[in-house]
Enzyme design. Structure first.
Site, PDB file in Angstrom:
ATOM      1  N   HIS A  24      23.690  39.024  76.775  1.00 45.99           N
ATOM      2  CA  HIS A  24      24.165  39.714  77.983  1.00 45.99           C
ATOM      3  C   HIS A  24      25.571  40.257  77.761  1.00 45.99           C
ATOM      4  O   HIS A  24      25.853  41.436  78.039  1.00 45.99           O
ATOM      5  CB  HIS A  24      24.142  38.734  79.160  1.00 45.99           C
ATOM      6  CG  HIS A  24      24.603  39.315  80.459  1.00 45.99           C
ATOM      7  ND1 HIS A  24      23.732  39.682  81.461  1.00 45.99           N
ATOM      8  CD2 HIS A  24      25.856  39.603  80.942  1.00 45.99           C
ATOM      9  CE1 HIS A  24      24.414  40.164  82.483  1.00 45.99           C
ATOM     10  NE2 HIS A  24      25.706  40.120  82.184  1.00 45.99           N
ATOM     11  N   GLU A  25      26.458  39.402  77.266  1.00 45.52           N
ATOM     12  CA  GLU A  25      27.851  39.828  77.082  1.00 45.52           C
ATOM     13  C   GLU A  25      28.003  40.809  75.930  1.00 45.52           C
ATOM     14  O   GLU A  25      28.770  41.772  76.013  1.00 45.52           O
ATOM     15  CB  GLU A  25      28.749  38.603  76.866  1.00 45.52           C
ATOM     16  CG  GLU A  25      28.837  37.679  78.066  1.00 45.52           C
ATOM     17  CD  GLU A  25      29.310  38.395  79.328  1.00 45.52           C
ATOM     18  OE1 GLU A  25      30.119  39.325  79.226  1.00 45.52           O
ATOM     19  OE2 GLU A  25      28.859  38.019  80.421  1.00 45.52           O
ATOM     20  N   HIS A  62      27.102  44.295  77.084  1.00 42.92           N
ATOM     21  CA  HIS A  62      28.202  44.953  77.793  1.00 42.92           C
ATOM     22  C   HIS A  62      29.198  45.554  76.798  1.00 42.92           C
ATOM     23  O   HIS A  62      29.577  46.727  76.896  1.00 42.92           O
ATOM     24  CB  HIS A  62      28.949  43.940  78.663  1.00 42.92           C
ATOM     25  CG  HIS A  62      28.251  43.556  79.923  1.00 42.92           C
ATOM     26  ND1 HIS A  62      27.608  44.466  80.743  1.00 42.92           N
ATOM     27  CD2 HIS A  62      28.103  42.343  80.533  1.00 42.92           C
ATOM     28  CE1 HIS A  62      27.100  43.832  81.784  1.00 42.92           C
ATOM     29  NE2 HIS A  62      27.374  42.549  81.678  1.00 42.92           N
TER      30      HIS A  62
END
Length: 221
Positions: free
Chosen positions: A27-28, A31
């Site tokens: 997820h990170e 980004h």
């Protein structure tokens, strides 16, 4: 022995851990990588475009997932000043995280269905491998759907707030995003209110959406 130290609780933690690690880290990284593609080198320069979980995990956020079924990692730093179109750049970087979680949920579901098709005899070696992997994949579907859907809630600084901000007039979007400093307290407040009122943000909103999405993937959660 306290309930959270019981054998069942430890077994559940072991089953949840692989999917949770993959979900939070990817997820990170998503980004940061999308931001990098759009011209922002901040995450890369700080060593956050890595799959090393130590660089991403927030101890409190990780523990929270095991106790209240939602959690968080250390946010990847993003500087929208590098984007040609800051509003659009923030939109794209915001949806990258939940988007990767939904893709991972699909991948876990595919592997789960493949494992379910493998024949094995009761008590055999295949069962001792296939069954644990099946439950790990089932948990992988669950945690990725929870994180993906939870992060789309439009409360700053969750990803959903950047999605909503893109469609608001610039001045209103600025005021709206200024709530980021209070976002954590707003979320905690909603959860506490749910505990006392019987209406839970996680239980009445997030979990039904998670169950519905899992059903579409053929997974019964």
């Amino acid at each position: 022995m306290p309930a959270f130290f019981s054998a069942a609780a430890l077994q559940q933690a072991v089953i949840l851990a692989p999917g949770l690690l993959i979900a939070l880290v990817c997820h990170e990284v998503a980004h940061g990588y999308v931001a990098y593609l759009l011209g922002d080198p901040t995450a890369k320069s700080m060593g956050r475009l890595t799959l090393n979980p130590i660089r991403h995990l927030d101890p409190l956020g990780t523990l929270a997932f095991f106790f209240v079924q939602f959690g968080w990692a250390k946010p990847v730093p993003i500087n929208p000043n590098y984007f040609k179109d800051p509003r659009k750049g923030m939109l794209l970087t915001a949806i990258a995280g939940p988007g990767v979680n939904f893709i991972l949920a699909c991948v876990f579901a595919i592997v789960l269905h493949l494992l379910a098709s493998i024949p094995f005899t009761q008590g055999g070696l295949a069962q001792s491998v296939v069954v644990p992997l099946y439950y790990i994949c089932e948990a992988g579907v669950f945690v990725n759907l929870v994180l993906g859907i939870f992060n789309l809630i439009p409360i700053p600084p969750l990803d959903g707030s950047n999605v909503l901000a893109y469609f608001l007039p610039p001045r209103l979007a600025y005021k709206y995003m200024s709530l980021s400093r209070y976002g954590f307290f707003i979320l905690i407040g909603l959860i506490l209110v749910g505990r006392f009122s019987g209406y839970s943000l996680v239980g009445q909103v997030i979990f039904p959406l998670v169950s519905g999405a899992a059903a579409l993937l053929g997974v019964n959660i």
